[in-house]
Design an enzyme around this catalytic site. Structure first.
Site, PDB file in Angstrom:
ATOM      1  N   CYS A  27       0.841  -1.196   0.000  1.00 15.30           N
ATOM      2  CA  CYS A  27       0.000   0.000   0.000  1.00 15.30           C
ATOM      3  C   CYS A  27       0.881   1.251   0.000  1.00 15.30           C
ATOM      4  O   CYS A  27       1.997   1.240   0.507  1.00 15.30           O
ATOM      5  CB  CYS A  27      -0.867   0.040   1.246  1.00 15.30           C
ATOM      6  N   LYS A  66      19.499 -19.243  -7.093  1.00 13.07           N
ATOM      7  CA  LYS A  66      19.650 -17.784  -6.987  1.00 13.07           C
ATOM      8  C   LYS A  66      20.919 -17.342  -7.699  1.00 13.07           C
ATOM      9  O   LYS A  66      20.919 -16.390  -8.460  1.00 13.07           O
ATOM     10  CB  LYS A  66      19.688 -17.434  -5.506  1.00 13.07           C
ATOM     11  N   GLU A  70      17.928 -23.762  -3.342  1.00 14.97           N
ATOM     12  CA  GLU A  70      17.553 -22.367  -3.570  1.00 14.97           C
ATOM     13  C   GLU A  70      18.785 -21.480  -3.766  1.00 14.97           C
ATOM     14  O   GLU A  70      18.808 -20.606  -4.635  1.00 14.97           O
ATOM     15  CB  GLU A  70      16.685 -21.872  -2.401  1.00 14.97           C
ATOM     16  N   ARG A 125       5.203  -0.031  -6.882  1.00 18.24           N
ATOM     17  CA  ARG A 125       5.200  -0.896  -5.704  1.00 18.24           C
ATOM     18  C   ARG A 125       4.131  -1.987  -5.781  1.00 18.24           C
ATOM     19  O   ARG A 125       4.112  -2.885  -4.958  1.00 18.24           O
ATOM     20  CB  ARG A 125       4.948  -0.053  -4.447  1.00 18.24           C
ATOM     21  N   HIS A 135      29.080 -40.446  -5.495  1.00 23.00           N
ATOM     22  CA  HIS A 135      28.484 -41.373  -6.462  1.00 23.00           C
ATOM     23  C   HIS A 135      28.640 -40.843  -7.885  1.00 23.00           C
ATOM     24  O   HIS A 135      27.739 -40.979  -8.706  1.00 23.00           O
ATOM     25  CB  HIS A 135      27.024 -41.629  -6.095  1.00 23.00           C
ATOM     26  N   ASN A 165      -1.680   2.562   5.870  1.00 31.82           N
ATOM     27  CA  ASN A 165      -0.747   1.479   5.518  1.00 31.82           C
ATOM     28  C   ASN A 165      -0.452   0.715   6.791  1.00 31.82           C
ATOM     29  O   ASN A 165      -0.263   1.344   7.836  1.00 31.82           O
ATOM     30  CB  ASN A 165       0.597   2.045   5.050  1.00 31.82           C
ATOM     31  N   GLY A 166      -0.339  -0.599   6.709  1.00 30.57           N
ATOM     32  CA  GLY A 166       0.006  -1.386   7.892  1.00 30.57           C
ATOM     33  C   GLY A 166      -1.153  -2.284   8.292  1.00 30.57           C
ATOM     34  O   GLY A 166      -2.074  -2.528   7.498  1.00 30.57           O
ATOM     35  N   GLU A 207      20.593 -17.874 -11.639  1.00 29.28           N
ATOM     36  CA  GLU A 207      19.675 -17.049 -12.416  1.00 29.28           C
ATOM     37  C   GLU A 207      20.122 -15.602 -12.531  1.00 29.28           C
ATOM     38  O   GLU A 207      19.833 -14.956 -13.522  1.00 29.28           O
ATOM     39  CB  GLU A 207      18.236 -17.147 -11.898  1.00 29.28           C
ATOM     40  N   TRP A 221      -2.780  -2.667  -1.644  1.00 25.44           N
ATOM     41  CA  TRP A 221      -2.364  -4.039  -1.970  1.00 25.44           C
ATOM     42  C   TRP A 221      -3.122  -4.884  -0.965  1.00 25.44           C
ATOM     43  O   TRP A 221      -2.864  -4.825   0.234  1.00 25.44           O
ATOM     44  CB  TRP A 221      -0.843  -4.141  -1.807  1.00 25.44           C
ATOM     45  N   LYS A 237       8.960 -12.481 -14.401  1.00 25.03           N
ATOM     46  CA  LYS A 237       8.577 -12.531 -12.991  1.00 25.03           C
ATOM     47  C   LYS A 237       7.449 -13.530 -12.781  1.00 25.03           C
ATOM     48  O   LYS A 237       7.430 -14.257 -11.805  1.00 25.03           O
ATOM     49  CB  LYS A 237       8.154 -11.128 -12.522  1.00 25.03           C
TER      50      LYS A 237
HETATM   51  C1  F6R Z   1      13.318 -17.712  -8.922  1.00 24.20           C
HETATM   52  C2  F6R Z   1      11.913 -17.439  -9.184  1.00 24.20           C
HETATM   53  C3  F6R Z   1      11.131 -18.479  -9.900  1.00 24.20           C
HETATM   54  C4  F6R Z   1       9.737 -18.590  -9.292  1.00 24.20           C
HETATM   55  C5  F6R Z   1       8.869 -19.538 -10.134  1.00 24.20           C
HETATM   56  C6  F6R Z   1       7.493 -19.708  -9.527  1.00 24.20           C
HETATM   57  O1  F6R Z   1      13.915 -16.640  -8.262  1.00 24.20           O
HETATM   58  O2  F6R Z   1      11.399 -16.405  -8.832  1.00 24.20           O
HETATM   59  O3  F6R Z   1      11.781 -19.705  -9.890  1.00 24.20           O
HETATM   60  O4  F6R Z   1       9.872 -19.066  -7.982  1.00 24.20           O
HETATM   61  O5  F6R Z   1       8.735 -19.047 -11.435  1.00 24.20           O
HETATM   62  O6  F6R Z   1       6.812 -18.492  -9.460  1.00 24.20           O
HETATM   63  P1  F6R Z   1       5.602 -18.304  -8.486  1.00 24.20           P
HETATM   64  O7  F6R Z   1       6.123 -18.427  -7.096  1.00 24.20           O
HETATM   65  O8  F6R Z   1       5.083 -16.929  -8.784  1.00 24.20           O
HETATM   66  O9  F6R Z   1       4.603 -19.392  -8.786  1.00 24.20           O
END
Ligand code: F6R
Length: 608
Positions: free
Chosen positions: A2, A485, A481, A27, A504, A101-102, A488, A75, A603
């Protein structure tokens, strides 16, 4: 997240408010609204969806008369993203309008009290109680009324308030939510974010928690929480607009990494009450759980990795068999799923095509579905039987950070809740983990304090070619993970390996100088992992260890070690992930990569 804005001056307020809201659009939001006082009445306009809808409804603000007003982008948290839940909210007598907000944590009690006194609610939001409290306490003195009202509120809030009897005055209040007052000439402003201010003024006052301000075109008066006037310093901001959007950070990813303690607090705190875990409206008590024979977790990418942590936790604590599958596999593999299966789908965006298809497939086979999602009312939230939201706020960087850690936090809550409902955990262990979960945000703040050390290590170890992450049990899940990270955003190949599996085959790739990042936070398997470190060291690897502070035995084996704050071994995944997110960030920075928009990634993956 928000956003709030406020304006008082001699110009028409609405165009200023809409302009401020436009600058907060980055945002993320799902509805917006403004309220403007003209001395006789408060005019309000609200619209669901894009800000353009609000601009269209108000003829770009021209149809709303008055020189003093407040605005909000919402939001959704409490209640769906509808027009009636959009801010501002009005008191029943039309004298007050409020943006917020909050989270007002005690809103349910206040709502009950106000309803019993005859106040009528028009939204599902927590914010609306503020408007009615203002009406309840109003005695002709704006400041005194605000003070009485905020004394009743628990939680976090940045508020903007207008009152019909004070046509040139806006009040703004801050507690644990950002708020900045903009100092102009013959006009003054406030906003939750400097981006909404800097096209009008670069002179600002930062309010501290508990403070509130009365703002008129010519005067800003700031008060402490007792109502005593205090003086505030004016700060000049010289950030560019782009830097302002990122809160002064170079990238959204870094900003979002730093936001994790707050995102985790927002996700955990409302669910830990009086020594018990409370899971919103999720209808999965002992009776329903006894009918569940197995759990299937599905998701993609990082959300899948959060699910891997979830599998360890649920099996360890609740002793329910858990299978985990990436959604693009589950949907096509004829899985054994029936009405005794609980499907847990995990998604930050709530719009990932493969995850949606898997939920539909499992529902068709009779499974009960529970979603762990960040975006309110997203498709995954809507099609699932139950939803647990991660209150991470909008994530802008393509690589998820706070989205992932809040998902893991929800799995920790869920596993402990299941264990308790099924009577599979002792009171003492429940208490230990309950307290451990409550402490996660603070531990993460301390993990963030490792920033400078991690930056130096990223420089020292900056890998140029393939590297390995190794770990066992939950550390292995965290490796998955950490490796993704790094890959990517820095485009450097890495592999996450269960440490015992290296020998192995893959150990042939460990040669002189190869970087191995060894995660050693899972206490029960620490000695085993030390053995694995010895194996790679013997073949010339450089080893960067990650261990819990105090566990100095690792110093004998690793070349360097990042010590994370102590947590229960079942909860260490979140604090151990944070330095590894920072490591990926700084390696990518060294390599000159486009961190917030890594190549070939989107995204939200809404296609198969
Ligand atoms: C990695 C990343 C992606 C998402 C994946 C699933 O940093 O962001 O691997 O985790 O595309 O996306 P959501 O969580 O939106 O279903």
């Amino acid at each position: 997240m928000c956003g709030i804005v406020g304006y008082t001056g001699s110009s028409s307020a609405a165009p200023y408010l809409l302009d401020g809201l436009k600058r907060l659009e980055y945002r993320g939001y799902d509805s917006a609204g403004i309220a403007v006082s003209d001395g006789e009445k408060i005019s309000q306009a609200r619209a669901k969806g894009r800000l353009q809808n609000l601009c269209d409804e108000t003829n770009d603000g021209k149809s709303i008369v008055g020189t003093c007003g407040i605005g909000h982008t919402r939001w959704a948290t409490h209640g769906a993203p509808t027009k009636s839940n959009a801010h501002p909210h009005m008191s029943n007598d039309g004298k007050f309008a409020v943006v917020h907000n909050g989270i007002i944590e005690n809103f349910a009690e206040l709502r009950e009290e106000l309803i019993s006194e005859g106040f009528v609610f028009h939204s599902e939001t927590d914010t609306e109680v503020v408007a009615h409290l203002l009406e309840k306490y109003y005695d002709g003195d704006f400041k005194r009324t605000v003070l009485k009202t905020i004394n009743r509120l628990e939680g976090s809030y940045a508020l903007g308030i207008v009152c019909i009897d004070f046509p040139n005055e806006v009040m703004t209040v801050k507690l644990a939510s950002p708020l900045i007052v903009g100092v102009g000439v013959g006009e003054n402003f406030f906003a939750s974010d400097v981006t909404a201010l800097i096209s009008h003024t670069r002179n600002v006052m930062y309010l501290d928690d508990g403070e509130f301000a009365s703002i008129t075109p010519d005067k800003i008066t700031v008060y402490d929480c007792m109502g005593a006037e205090i003086s505030k310093k004016i700060t000049h901001i010289n950030w560019s607009m782009e830097a302002a959007e990122k809160g002064g950070y170079d990238h959204f990813m870094l900003k979002e990494i730093m936001e994790q303690p707050n995102a985790l607090k927002a996700t955990i705190e409302p669910r830990v009450k009086d020594g018990k875990i409370v899971l919103d409206d999720v209808k999965l008590g002992a009776a329903e759980l006894k009918n569940i024979r197995n759990i299937v977790i599905t998701a993609c990418g990082s959300a899948y990795h959060a699910g891997c942590v979830g599998k360890y936790l649920i099996e360890e604590l609740a002793r329910i068999p858990v299978q985990i599958d990436v959604a693009s596999e589950l949907r096509y593999r004829n899985p054994i799923i029936d009405e005794h299966t609980l499907l847990i789908a995990v998604s930050q965006s709530g719009e990932t095509a493969d995850t949606i298809a898997s939920i539909k497939e499992c529902k068709a086979r009779g499974a009960r579905t529970l979603a762990i999602v960040n975006v309110v009312d997203s498709t995954i939230a809507k099609i699932s039987d139950d939803v647990l939201y991660t209150w991470a706020g909008p994530e802008i960087a393509v690589a998820t950070t706070k989205g992932y850690t809040t998902q893991v936090a929800v799995f920790s809550l869920l596993a402990l809740y299941f264990a308790d409902e099924l009577g599979r955990i002792s009171e003492e262990r429940y208490k230990e983990l309950y307290n451990g979960i409550r402490n996660i945000p603070e531990r993460c703040q301390r993990a963030i304090d490792l920033n400078n050390k991690v930056r130096d290590l990223a420089k020292k170890y900056s890998p140029k070619d393939s590297l390995f992450f190794i770990g066992r049990n939950l550390d292995y899940a965290a490796c998955l993970e950490a490796s993704l990270k790094l890959k990517e955003i820095s485009y450097i190949h890495s592999e996450a390996y269960a440490a015992g599996e290296l020998k192995h085959g893959t150990i042939a790739l460990i040669e002189e100088g190869r970087l191995v990042i060894a995660l050693a936070c899972y206490h029960d398997l620490f000695d085993k992992l030390m053995g694995n470190i010895k194996e790679v060291k013997a073949r010339g690897a450089r080893v960067l260890g990650v261990a819990v502070e105090g566990n100095r035995k690792i110093l004998a084996e690793a070349d360097d070690t990042i010590f994370i704050p102590e947590t229960d071994q079942l909860l260490s995944t979140i604090p151990e992930t944070i330095p590894l997110q920072l490591f990926a960030y700084y390696v990518a920075l060294e390599n000159g990569c486009d961190i917030d928009k890594p190549k070939n990634l989107a995204k939200s993956v809404t296609v198969e």
